[in-house]
Design a protein around this motif. Structure first.
Motif, PDB file in Angstrom:
ATOM      1  N   GLU A  85       1.655 -10.799 -10.486  1.00  0.00           N
ATOM      2  CA  GLU A  85       1.401 -10.548  -9.072  1.00  0.00           C
ATOM      3  C   GLU A  85       1.558  -9.076  -8.741  1.00  0.00           C
ATOM      4  O   GLU A  85       2.126  -8.291  -9.517  1.00  0.00           O
ATOM      5  CB  GLU A  85       2.342 -11.368  -8.185  1.00  0.00           C
ATOM      6  N   ILE A  86       1.050  -8.710  -7.566  1.00  0.00           N
ATOM      7  CA  ILE A  86       1.194  -7.362  -7.019  1.00  0.00           C
ATOM      8  C   ILE A  86       1.790  -7.491  -5.620  1.00  0.00           C
ATOM      9  O   ILE A  86       1.353  -8.332  -4.829  1.00  0.00           O
ATOM     10  CB  ILE A  86      -0.163  -6.634  -6.941  1.00  0.00           C
ATOM     11  N   HIS A 109       2.182  -5.634  -2.114  1.00  0.00           N
ATOM     12  CA  HIS A 109       1.592  -4.535  -1.349  1.00  0.00           C
ATOM     13  C   HIS A 109       1.740  -4.828   0.138  1.00  0.00           C
ATOM     14  O   HIS A 109       1.356  -5.903   0.607  1.00  0.00           O
ATOM     15  CB  HIS A 109       0.107  -4.372  -1.701  1.00  0.00           C
ATOM     16  N   HIS A 137       2.495 -10.616  -1.152  1.00  0.00           N
ATOM     17  CA  HIS A 137       2.385 -10.918  -2.571  1.00  0.00           C
ATOM     18  C   HIS A 137       0.976 -11.430  -2.877  1.00  0.00           C
ATOM     19  O   HIS A 137       0.534 -12.428  -2.304  1.00  0.00           O
ATOM     20  CB  HIS A 137       3.416 -11.978  -2.995  1.00  0.00           C
ATOM     21  N   THR A 180      -4.294  -4.703 -14.805  1.00  0.00           N
ATOM     22  CA  THR A 180      -4.541  -4.502 -13.380  1.00  0.00           C
ATOM     23  C   THR A 180      -3.255  -4.163 -12.650  1.00  0.00           C
ATOM     24  O   THR A 180      -3.211  -3.234 -11.829  1.00  0.00           O
ATOM     25  CB  THR A 180      -5.180  -5.758 -12.771  1.00  0.00           C
ATOM     26  N   GLU A 181      -2.204  -4.905 -12.954  1.00  0.00           N
ATOM     27  CA  GLU A 181      -0.917  -4.598 -12.331  1.00  0.00           C
ATOM     28  C   GLU A 181      -0.435  -3.201 -12.734  1.00  0.00           C
ATOM     29  O   GLU A 181       0.052  -2.433 -11.900  1.00  0.00           O
ATOM     30  CB  GLU A 181       0.117  -5.635 -12.727  1.00  0.00           C
ATOM     31  N   TRP A 214      -2.441  -0.562 -10.949  1.00  0.00           N
ATOM     32  CA  TRP A 214      -2.070  -0.490  -9.533  1.00  0.00           C
ATOM     33  C   TRP A 214      -0.788   0.310  -9.368  1.00  0.00           C
ATOM     34  O   TRP A 214      -0.682   1.170  -8.493  1.00  0.00           O
ATOM     35  CB  TRP A 214      -1.894  -1.911  -8.983  1.00  0.00           C
ATOM     36  N   ARG A 215       0.208   0.030 -10.196  1.00  0.00           N
ATOM     37  CA  ARG A 215       1.483   0.745 -10.095  1.00  0.00           C
ATOM     38  C   ARG A 215       1.285   2.233 -10.352  1.00  0.00           C
ATOM     39  O   ARG A 215       1.899   3.072  -9.692  1.00  0.00           O
ATOM     40  CB  ARG A 215       2.470   0.151 -11.098  1.00  0.00           C
ATOM     41  N   THR A 259      -0.424   3.704  -7.147  1.00  0.00           N
ATOM     42  CA  THR A 259       0.390   3.705  -5.937  1.00  0.00           C
ATOM     43  C   THR A 259       1.662   4.514  -6.107  1.00  0.00           C
ATOM     44  O   THR A 259       2.343   4.823  -5.108  1.00  0.00           O
ATOM     45  CB  THR A 259       0.746   2.262  -5.534  1.00  0.00           C
TER      46      THR A 259
END
Length: 287
Positions: free
Chosen positions: A11-12, A14, A18, A277-278, A281-282, A285
């Motif tokens: 999960e992400i 943001h 969640h 993908t996770e 994203w990290r 961000t």
């Protein structure tokens, strides 16, 4: 929902929301073999959301495959709908020469799972093909499983039949193809009207599956499809966003699209590259 203890590829978070990352066709990574029992076991232990496709057999049971015929994914030949369980026991997946996962096997695999795990049965045949015999098979094998299951499909009649026979299972509908046709013919107002009808329709869905470019195109024209569904108490799965290069992360175009999608707060994103993908994203961000 039980919170996930290990967020790697799951999960992400943001803006306090969640978004789960669903493993498409039982792939945590695109390099994983298609419909892998080993990856599914890993997902069950970790609390992952995963998806597999089901095709109906001649005897009313099912096999975990996407295509209508055996040739594309397996060593077998012919339409799956013409095959019985005995016909399929010796057939192997082309990728790794692994045995097929039959619905009988699947039920046995699901007896012990992480409480957060969710497995989507994406039904590739319509109710006319599956019929009462197939619904009875699902009821016989999945009525007492402990794992969380969501049954999805494009056939609304099928999902209604599942609701009536297996009311404890979650249900999902995918109106994407229909909504694309309506958009092209009549515009976004007509899309909104049809989506509202689906949300309050007889399937009583828990989750709505929508193609992510459709979601973004609608948002550009002022229609927040995710918000509309969530206002009706439904979750939204945006499918299927897979990084072209998982090692390097998002390209600029991918980042624009993915960040726009995340800003709309989907409940789930389907992907073939969940950990990458996770990780990407990290990385973005954190800048």
């Amino acid at each position: 929902m039980t919170r996930l203890l290990d967020a790697h590829g799951l999960e992400i978070l943001h803006a306090r929301h969640h978004t789960r990352l669903k493993w498409h066709r039982l792939r945590k990574r695109f390099a994983d073999p298609l419909f892998s029992a080993e990856v599914m076991a890993e997902g069950f232990a970790a609390g992952a959301s995963m998806e597999l496709d089901l095709r109906v057999r001649a005897d009313g049971g099912f096999v975990v495959l996407h295509d209508r015929k055996l040739e594309g994914e397996t060593t077998g030949h012919g339409p799956i709908a013409d095959k019985s369980i005995g016909d399929l026991r010796g057939v192997l997946m082309k990728d790794g020469a692994r045995p097929l996962i039959l619905s009988e096997d699947l039920a046995a695999m699901m007896q012990s799972t992480h409480p957060a795990a969710l497995l989507q049965f994406d039904m590739k045949d319509d109710f006319e093909a599956i019929g009462a015999k197939g619904i009875e098979h699902l009821a016989a094998h999945f009525r007492d499983i402990s794992a969380s299951v969501i049954v999805s499909g494009g056939s609304l009649d099928l999902i209604v039949a599942v609701k009536e026979k297996l009311p404890h299972l979650q249900r999902g509908i995918d109106p994407t193809d229909k909504l694309y046709d309506i958009w092209k013919a009549s515009g976004w107002n007509a899309v909104e009207t049809e989506l509202r009808a689906d949300l309050s329709g007889p399937t009583e869905p828990d989750t709505i599956y929508l193609h992510w470019p459709l979601i973004l195109n609608a948002a550009k024209e002022g229609l927040d499809m995710i918000g509309l569904c969530q206002d009706h108490g439904k979750r939204v799965d945006a499918w299927t966003f897979t990084l072209k290069n998982p090692e390097t992360g998002f390209s600029e175009e991918e980042w624009l699209n993915f960040s726009a999608l995340m800003a709309l707060k989907p409940d789930q994103i389907t992907t073939d590259e969940a950990p990458a993908t996770e990780r990407a994203w990290r990385r973005r961000t954190a800048d």
